[in-house]
Design a protein around this motif. Structure first.
Motif, mmCIF file in Angstrom:
data_model
loop_
_atom_site.group_PDB
_atom_site.id
_atom_site.type_symbol
_atom_site.label_atom_id
_atom_site.label_comp_id
_atom_site.label_asym_id
_atom_site.label_seq_id
_atom_site.Cartn_x
_atom_site.Cartn_y
_atom_site.Cartn_z
ATOM 1 N N GLU A 90 4.888 -2.586 -2.298
ATOM 2 C CA GLU A 90 4.655 -3.044 -0.932
ATOM 3 C C GLU A 90 3.326 -2.502 -0.396
ATOM 4 O O GLU A 90 2.621 -3.192 0.348
ATOM 5 N N LEU A 91 2.986 -1.287 -0.778
ATOM 6 C CA LEU A 91 1.697 -0.714 -0.389
ATOM 7 C C LEU A 91 0.526 -1.465 -1.024
ATOM 8 O O LEU A 91 -0.589 -1.416 -0.524
ATOM 9 N N PRO A 429 1.490 9.869 -2.586
ATOM 10 C CA PRO A 429 1.897 8.729 -1.762
ATOM 11 C C PRO A 429 3.262 8.909 -1.110
ATOM 12 O O PRO A 429 3.595 8.226 -0.149
ATOM 13 N N PHE A 446 2.542 8.888 2.421
ATOM 14 C CA PHE A 446 2.624 7.755 3.336
ATOM 15 C C PHE A 446 4.102 7.403 3.543
ATOM 16 O O PHE A 446 4.446 6.649 4.436
ATOM 17 N N LYS A 463 8.890 4.872 6.155
ATOM 18 C CA LYS A 463 7.453 4.569 6.160
ATOM 19 C C LYS A 463 6.787 5.236 7.362
ATOM 20 O O LYS A 463 7.227 5.056 8.504
ATOM 21 N N PHE A 467 1.431 4.450 6.225
ATOM 22 C CA PHE A 467 1.846 3.484 5.205
ATOM 23 C C PHE A 467 1.167 2.140 5.458
ATOM 24 O O PHE A 467 0.528 1.562 4.563
ATOM 25 N N LYS A 468 1.322 1.648 6.667
ATOM 26 C CA LYS A 468 0.744 0.348 7.028
ATOM 27 C C LYS A 468 -0.775 0.398 6.948
ATOM 28 O O LYS A 468 -1.431 -0.555 6.512
ATOM 29 N N TYR A 470 -2.711 2.386 4.934
ATOM 30 C CA TYR A 470 -3.168 2.401 3.540
ATOM 31 C C TYR A 470 -2.937 1.038 2.892
ATOM 32 O O TYR A 470 -3.738 0.580 2.066
ATOM 33 N N GLN A 471 -1.858 0.392 3.266
ATOM 34 C CA GLN A 471 -1.571 -0.958 2.776
ATOM 35 C C GLN A 471 -2.728 -1.902 3.100
ATOM 36 O O GLN A 471 -3.163 -2.697 2.257
#
Length: 481
Positions: A90-91, A429, A446, A463, A467-468, A470-471
């Protein structure tokens, strides 16, 4: 100049800090499994956290619990790996760096045949990564050699360990042939900072400690060269990297004595990469051995093996920079990543006293590439912090986003300057057990893991805000930080 389209974005961990399940599937005890969590020790006193005595080891062997030994439980990724890999997918991960626990394949290091349950676990793990389009980057030795080899041979100072490691590596190459990228020894230079964790050397059983440390390093150089040749033969198009702790040191002042002190620190930091990239011991290091009466047991065949089997790329960790001075008593000292040095008054520090120096990452990349002219790979970079899990399940870690924004910006500037960079894997991570302090409260990820320093918690994954962020960085290939 932008990052290349196939730039390898991802994250990095070590088996001993995440897997847990220390008595599952026939696994043996490793040096990491006897590292205790010391609740009443200053977390910045890294020396006390990484030192292990014979008495400590005996007590740990008799204790089959995880209560005082957090690395035995990790974050139980052994049983949660599909869930974790789904989050990495997902990341947007292109690569995931992890290590293979030697003691899952050879529980004591000396078995005639490998443990099939251990092989099956990693085959399933790698299969899951591949199914999610994530390239595995495997570290063969990441602070988790079999405890039995430390007890029987005092670790890597004994040459007999070379053949045992080569046997382990060969089994890995034959059974995990889908893996293209390999690292031999994590932060190989760390043997002289924490000999037990890195090389299985028990300090209270070692008469000439510094000589034993450099002998262990030599034996690891030989082993690394042998397995580099081996993996190239077994897995066509594979690539092997060395792994260095990049400890960038600045002079405390412009005084020539301080400049010289910093130069000497940096030369000693480069020495392990010099051997593995250039294929020979630097003359300055040989002179150091002579001046300090360090006599290594080497053979012409070993030196030839090192010369003929250099690495394909250079990977490194970067967390901080330090100061050096001719007279260290004039410095304010700080610690980080199991090393102590002068504190830079121009830089901020983390909760654990590690200096935050994004420009130092650019300096490190340029220095390494200028020195070696080999592809580089940042395989560890990140900050430990105290995160708060809110009642609604959110974790607001703007400080972590700021840290990565600054470091990745400087990374991009190094690439613009001409540095050839293969990829970037953050450390780590997902929250894990700290290498030096064995804490859980020192959080890097994250992804938040619900577990405290004593092992209490649900292990549920959450999350964080980062997280969002780095994504999005990965999705834009670093164009939008």
């Amino acid at each position: 100049m932008k990052l290349k389209k196939d730039f390898l974005w991802g994250g990095a961990v070590a088996a001993n800090q995440v897997e847990g399940a220390f008595e599952v599937g026939g696994k043996g005890l490793s040096v990491a499994d006897v590292m205790t969590y010391k609740a009443n020790v200053n977390v910045k006193d890294y020396k006390r956290n990484v030192q292990v005595t014979s008495e400590d080891i005996a007590a740990a062997i008799a204790d089959h619990t995880t209560t005082d030994y957090p690395k035995r439980r990790g974050i139980d990724q052994y049983h949660h790996f599909k869930e974790d890999i789904a989050l990495f997918k997902e990341l947007g991960f292109k690569v995931y760096r992890f290590s293979i626990a030697w003691t899952r394949i050879f529980p004591t290091g000396e078995e005639m045949s490998p443990n099939r349950a251990g092989i099956a676990y990693y085959q399933e793990f790698i299969k899951e990564l591949k199914a999610n389009d994530i390239e595995p980057l495997v570290t063969l030795s990441h602070y988790e050699m079999p405890l039995e080899l430390a007890l029987k041979y005092n670790g890597w100072q004994d040459k007999r360990v070379i053949d045992l490691f080569v046997k382990f590596a060969k089994v890995c190459f034959e059974n995990f042939s889908e893996v293209k990228y390999w690292l031999t020894f994590n932060e190989i230079d760390s043997v002289t900072r924490h000999p037990f964790i890195s090389a299985g050397i028990i300090e209270d059983q070692t008469a000439r400690l510094e000589e034993a440390e450099y002998q262990a390093l030599h034996n690891q150089f030989v082993a690394s060269a042998i397995v580099t040749k081996l993996v190239h033969e077994i897995i066509p198009n594979s690539q092997v990297g060395c792994m260095l702790t990049k400890l960038t040191t600045y002079p405390a002042t412009a005084a020539p004595g301080d400049v010289l002190a910093a130069l000497n620190k940096n030369i000693m930091n480069y020495y392990c990469a010099d051997v593995q990239v250039k294929g020979a011991y630097p003359k300055l290091i040989l002179s150091y051995f002579k001046q300090h009466d360090i006599k290594l047991k080497t053979t012409s065949e070993e030196l030839q093996t090192i010369k003929e089997n250099t690495v394909d790329f250079i990977s490194f960790s970067y967390y901080m920079s330090l100061l050096a001075a001719q007279k260290e008593d004039g410095l304010t000292m700080t610690v980080g990543n199991t090393v102590a040095g002068g504190k830079n008054p121009y830089l901020k520090t983390t909760d654990w006293g590690w200096t935050v120096d994004p420009v130092g990452l650019r300096i490190s990349l340029i220095e390494l590439y200028d020195r070696y002219q080999k592809p580089l790979f940042i395989v560890e970079n990140g900050m430990g912090a105290k995160d708060i899990l809110e009642s609604d399940g959110t974790i607001h870690d703007s400080y972590r986003i700021e840290y990565f924004e600054q470091h990745l910006s400087e990374m991009k500037k190094a690439v613009e300057a001409g540095v050839e960079l293969l990829g970037y894997t953050s450390w780590a991570p997902i929250d894990l057990i700290s290498a030096s302090t064995s804490q859980m409260s020192k959080r890097y990820g994250f992804i938040y893991v619900d577990q405290d320093d004593e092992g209490n918690g649900t292990l549920k994954r959450y999350k964080k805000d980062s997280f969002k962020w780095y994504q999005h960085v990965i999705k834009t290939n670093g164009e939008e930080l």
